[in-house]
Design a protein around this motif. Structure first.
Motif, short mmCIF file in Angstrom:
data_model
loop_
_atom_site.label_atom_id
_atom_site.label_comp_id
_atom_site.label_asym_id
_atom_site.label_seq_id
_atom_site.Cartn_x
_atom_site.Cartn_y
_atom_site.Cartn_z
N CYS A 12 0.88 -1.16 0.05
CA CYS A 12 -0.01 0.19 0.00
C CYS A 12 0.85 1.34 0.17
O CYS A 12 0.37 2.29 -0.75
CB CYS A 12 -0.85 0.01 1.08
N ALA A 47 -6.35 4.22 -1.96
CA ALA A 47 -4.98 3.61 -1.37
C ALA A 47 -4.81 3.70 0.06
O ALA A 47 -4.44 3.01 0.62
CB ALA A 47 -3.76 3.83 -2.16
N TYR A 66 -7.66 -1.31 -5.40
CA TYR A 66 -7.30 0.03 -5.57
C TYR A 66 -8.32 0.82 -6.62
O TYR A 66 -8.71 0.40 -7.56
CB TYR A 66 -5.75 0.26 -6.15
#
Length: 66
Positions: A12, A47, A66
């Motif tokens: 991430c 995100a 995402y």
């Protein structure tokens, strides 16, 4: 399980940094209100949200994209 959470968080963070760079570059090139800049901003928000959910509840990993 902890190792997977850490790897997902690192993934991430990498995605966040990648999107941030793309957004800044696009903003410099096209201006802040260009649709591509807004799209990167939205992806960046997603995100960030995923990162927060991973910190709060690691089981969310498989349900988000995402």
């Amino acid at each position: 399980m902890e190792m997977n959470r850490v790897l997902n968080q690192e993934s991430c963070l990498e995605k966040i940094e990648e999107l941030r760079k793309k957004m800044v570059t696009a903003a410099e090139q096209y201006g802040m209100s260009h649709p591509i800049v807004l799209r990167y901003s939205q992806e960046l928000d997603r995100a960030h949200n995923k990162m927060i959910l991973l910190e709060v509840s690691p089981n969310w990993t498989n349900t988000l994209s995402y």
